[in-house]
Design an enzyme around this catalytic site. Sequence first.
Site, PDB file in Angstrom:
ATOM      1  N   GLY A 172       0.891  -1.104  -0.130  1.00 55.97           N
ATOM      2  CA  GLY A 172      -0.013   0.075   0.063  1.00 55.97           C
ATOM      3  C   GLY A 172       0.759   1.298   0.113  1.00 55.97           C
ATOM      4  O   GLY A 172       2.114   1.314   0.213  1.00 55.97           O
ATOM      5  N   LEU A 173       0.018   2.304  -0.045  1.00 59.81           N
ATOM      6  CA  LEU A 173       0.732   3.579  -0.209  1.00 59.81           C
ATOM      7  C   LEU A 173       1.595   4.002   0.994  1.00 59.81           C
ATOM      8  O   LEU A 173       2.990   4.386   0.773  1.00 59.81           O
ATOM      9  CB  LEU A 173      -0.259   4.891  -0.377  1.00 59.81           C
ATOM     10  N   ASP A 228      -2.913 -13.295   3.859  1.00 56.31           N
ATOM     11  CA  ASP A 228      -4.165 -12.679   3.733  1.00 56.31           C
ATOM     12  C   ASP A 228      -4.436 -12.669   5.306  1.00 56.31           C
ATOM     13  O   ASP A 228      -4.695 -13.680   5.891  1.00 56.31           O
ATOM     14  CB  ASP A 228      -5.069 -13.422   3.261  1.00 56.31           C
ATOM     15  N   THR A 270      -9.976   0.456   2.483  1.00 59.47           N
ATOM     16  CA  THR A 270     -10.009   1.880   2.745  1.00 59.47           C
ATOM     17  C   THR A 270     -10.902   2.368   1.698  1.00 59.47           C
ATOM     18  O   THR A 270     -11.304   3.450   1.648  1.00 59.47           O
ATOM     19  CB  THR A 270      -8.699   2.579   2.461  1.00 59.47           C
ATOM     20  N   TYR A 280     -17.301   1.446   6.085  1.00 56.05           N
ATOM     21  CA  TYR A 280     -15.923   2.009   6.529  1.00 56.05           C
ATOM     22  C   TYR A 280     -15.813   2.423   7.937  1.00 56.05           C
ATOM     23  O   TYR A 280     -14.924   1.938   8.666  1.00 56.05           O
ATOM     24  CB  TYR A 280     -15.525   2.803   5.268  1.00 56.05           C
ATOM     25  N   LYS A 310     -13.777   0.559  11.064  1.00 59.80           N
ATOM     26  CA  LYS A 310     -12.451   1.236  11.205  1.00 59.80           C
ATOM     27  C   LYS A 310     -12.417   1.582  12.993  1.00 59.80           C
ATOM     28  O   LYS A 310     -11.590   1.522  13.725  1.00 59.80           O
ATOM     29  CB  LYS A 310     -11.935   2.584  10.698  1.00 59.80           C
TER      30      LYS A 310
END
Length: 304
Positions: free
Chosen positions: A11-12, A48, A74, A136, A140
């Site tokens: 990911g970023l 996973d 996300t 979402y 979270k």
Amino acid sequence: MSRFVVTGANGLVGRRACALLAARGHTVVGLGKGVRRAAGAFDYETLDLTHEAEVAPALGRLSPEVVLHCASMTEVDACEKAPDAAYAANVTATAAVARWTREAGAHLVHVSTDYVFDGDSGPYAEDAVPNPRGVYAMTKHMGEQAARVLAPGCAIARTAVVYGWPPVEGRLNFGAWLVKTLSAGQPVKLFEDQVVSPSFADNVAAMLVELGERRLGGTWNTCGGTVLDRVAFGRALCEVFGFDAGLVVPTRMADLKLSAPRPLKSGLLTDKAREQLSEKPLALTESLKRFHASWLAARAGEAG
């Protein structure tokens, strides 16, 4: 030097955290779904995390002293359409990681979001009371609670609207989408009524690394240091990149038929991080300058 595991390593933020940790001399293993897509001088394994029974054996074998848990589902509208998948990624996986860190005596840094708030009265400090809306946001928030319950002493690191270049393959972050669209001379519709804390991915990763290195606990707002609406962000980006600000078209969230609710008056206050971390939340202008430099470097690399 310490042994780190970073989840969401493709990911970023995760890939940047892995690279930074390796550059600082730590032993780093990145975990991600599927094949490795992040370059860097660190090891990588496929896992996973929603397969709960596989988490403890994998972490036990790697034996990290610190886990940076960046992995998450996300995409806000995708979560709304697939609540089971969102719950598995954002709650079940977090609980499995947190449980292992507690039992192993490792430190956990869990990455969360400003979306745990309803957006009625932001920007929010770390001690504000969450009121999530939408799948979402709710998953979270549940992930935060799982981390706190199962790994006392962990750090909860909330961030917001993370952007960076290069983007993750197959998915443009907000900043990368703006750059790609505006550089092609195409207009962009941006919300004038949503206030956010845009966060440069490299800055976020550096703050997470510091939380891990120092074994800091509690809640932290690890995001950009400027709170503004998306239209203002787009126009500021145009100024730094030399794009036509006239291509930024203000719109209101209610004008679009979005699957999931989003907080309007959001954003996060960063006083705590500015006062207590060596890696400070960057102000908008500095963030955009670094974003521009990374874009130019990537273009030069492609040309060469």
